[in-house]
Motif scaffolding. Structure first.
Motif: not given
Length: 628
Positions: A272-275, A581-587
């Motif tokens: 996610f950070g790389m993106r 499940a938290t939907q964080l760092w979702r691409l």
């Protein structure tokens, strides 16, 4: 010129260290060349001025009691850490200006003729899958899905798949023979599939590709290089081929490679950070690098004739870990391709070009150390004749990428040592300039991510693709905290590795772990105890001698102190599913999975309830090959 390899074959070597390959006609008009030269001059001026200002700010911070020899040494260490930080900052600034200020930022920095991806190509392309002791079934599934996507476009005729194995495990080799024989039979009559395994492995991956070039290179115009964890859609491949057809001076062409959806918590946060950072950074770097772009070694299209003639890597003379075959082959091949007069280009756009990232911290460190050893080998290549100035600078920067870690560690240890042995000299540095420097460095480090986040938040389509502004902001903030904790952990590992090089410490050439599995506590402790010791020592020093320094030092010492817990905690599949499940760092590829990825049946997609259409396995060939 010819060179004898380990198999006693004569290999053409026009790229030998003492014999520059003949250049071909320039790829640019005089106007293009002047524009690129102006950009490079401006960028060099910005970087040099910024480094000078930051160094002056550090000297001012130290100057209250005069500059001691120890502080002078710290200034030198600081200078070694600056190039990548400052270059990343200005890449991000330029990238953000292009994203927000131009209608088509990619066209501004990568002016290529588009070609006709919908039409038939007159060229022949070899797809090279380079593997070593990998899960053959997983590799076969990826390759089968790539071929199926090409077949849906009715374009299999111009391609041949080569599975180039360097496997030295007999059990895995037998599995490969079974899997790739089934793949060959499935695609018989539509596309040729060739499986070859080397029993001797000179040159590592570069040698694997060189062996292909000697055997089959004259049959094809281009080669698409894939790693075992690579995946590209048919549309992405056809677009590269069309652009290569339309731009005869192109030698190497690639787009941005993005992380594949993963159920590993570590991989999810990292990619996610790389993106976030990749798009602004690459737009900015392409603005000034132009036709001297990097080559990342996979998911890229090569023009075979100049690659074969000009990009053979020498075996480095001498003894020790920095001699022998070059581990980090990609950047060397890029500068040799430019020396031969061909362009190396990155299209700074996200296409359906994917890779898998390391699923845990230990595997990530192992990859970093392999790259570290390979990049430091470039020390022996800096004097190669005929390199373009930008190419030589790129080799220097690749070395500094890893030299900066021990320089940063030395800066910290010197500061602590001088404060301990030299009284209150460093504790009483000029606080205003010191805090300003600290804030400036932190801003520059995270500038590429901040720039891309600003662009996402300003773009409705991108906001929706990443799950909305709240998820983008929360994901970005938590990822930045994670990256801040991770950086010193990696720096300690790289420093210890470089310190061991004179004593023969080296990275092997083994298989990579790609599946999500929980790291054993004992293994993590055995590998990460130096980081833990460094972090705890930092806390002890600050509490006993400079309690007021705890907060500024927290990003530096907290990550190493909890490195073992961080490694174990982010490795297990259960934690990864919780992260899903938290939907964080979702691409975006999780919210709207592209059709090309569905045949892979990724665990991350299964965990969030993606429906998979029935896909025939290549172990069960379909009755009608036309429907493959």
């Amino acid at each position: 010129m010819f060179q004898r390899n380990n198999s006693n074959f004569l290999i053409p070597d026009p790229a030998g260290l003492g014999h520059p390959a003949p250049a071909v006609a320039a790829a640019h008009t005089p106007v293009d060349a002047r524009r690129l030269a102006w950009r490079r001059a401006v960028f060099a001026g910005l970087v040099a001025t910024t480094m000078a200002l930051l160094t002056a700010l550090l000297i001012v911070s130290f100057s209250a009691n005069g500059i001691s020899w120890g502080e002078a040494a710290m200034v030198v260490c600081f200078l070694l850490t600056l190039p990548w930080t400052v270059i990343g900052f200005w890449n991000a600034v330029i990238g953000l200006a292009l994203m927000r200020g131009t209608r088509d930022p990619v066209a501004q920095v990568c002016p290529l003729a588009p070609g006709d991806a919908a039409g038939a190509s007159p060229s022949s392309t070899a797809i090279l899958s380079c593997i070593r002791n990998e899960d053959a079934e997983q590799v076969g599934t990826h390759l089968d899905a790539i071929l199926a996507d090409l077949h849906r476009a009715r374009r299999t005729g111009g391609f041949t798949l080569y599975v180039l194995s360097d496997t030295n495990d007999a059990t895995i080799a037998r599995q490969e023979e079974t899997v790739f024989a089934a793949l060959r039979d499935r695609w018989s009559g539509l596309m040729e599939v060739v499986y070859r395994r080397r029993t001797d492995n000179p040159g590592f991956k570069a040698g694997n590709i060189r062996d292909f070039c000697l055997r089959w290179g004259d049959r094809h115009d281009y080669a698409l290089v894939l790693d075992a964890d690579s995946f590209m859609s048919g549309a992405a491949i056809l677009d590269l081929v069309a652009k290569m057809d339309a731009n005869p001076r192109l030698g190497i062409l690639q787009t941005l490679v993005v992380g594949m959806p993963s159920d590993s918590a570590f991989a999810r946060i990292f990619q996610f950070g790389m993106r976030l950072g990749m798009r602004s950074y690459t737009l900015g770097s392409t603005w000034w690098q132009g036709d001297c772009g990097p080559y990342w070694g996979h998911n890229a299209l090569l023009r075979l004739k100049p690659f074969i003639e000009a990009c053979h890597l020498p075996k480095l003379p001498g003894e020790g870990p920095l001699s022998g075959w070059i581990l980090s082959h990609d950047q060397v091949e890029a500068v040799l391709m430019r020396r031969a007069g061909y362009e190396v280009r990155v299209i700074p756009a996200e296409t359906e070009s994917f890779e898998e990232n390391p699923p845990n911290l230990l595997e990530f460190i192992r990859r970093e150390l392999r790259w570290c050893q390979g990049n430091l080998q470039y020390l022996k290549l800096l004097a190669m004749p005929g390199l373009l100035p930008v190419s030589r600078i790129q080799l220097v920067l690749a070395i500094l990428m890893f030299v900066s870690a021990p320089a940063w560690m030395a800066f910290m240890v010197l500061g602590a040592g001088l404060s301990t042995l030299g009284g209150s000299e460093l504790i009483q540095f000029e606080q205003t300039s010191g805090l300003a420097l600290f804030a400036a460095i932190l801003t520059m480090i995270f500038a590429p991510k901040i720039a891309t986040v600003l662009d996402i938040l300003a773009n409705r389509r991108l906001r929706r693709a990443f799950g909305g502004p709240l998820r983008v902001v929360l994901g970005s903030l938590t990822e930045i905290v994670f990256a801040a904790l991770l950086a010193p952990v990696i720096a300690v590992a790289v420093t210890l590795f470089i310190a061991g090089l004179p004593f023969g410490k080296a990275m092997g050439w083994g298989a990579q772990i790609r599946d999500t599995r929980r790291l054993p506590l004992a293994l993590s402790a055995a590998k990460l105890w130096p980081q833990t010791l460094f972090g705890l020592a930092g806390f002890a020093w600050a509490l006993s001698l400079a309690p007021g320094m705890i907060w500024p030092l927290l990003p530096v010492i907290l990550g190493p102190a909890i490195a073992i817990a961080m490694a174990v905690g982010t490795s297990g599949r259960g934690v990864g599913r919780l992260a899903l499940a938290t939907q964080l760092w979702r691409l975006p590829e999780e919210l709207r999975p592209p059709e090309c990825l569905l045949p892979l049946r990724l665990p991350a997609h299964a965990a969030i309830g993606v429906s998979f259409a029935p896909v025939a396995s290549f172990f069960e060939p379909e009755p009608e090959k036309a429907d493959a």
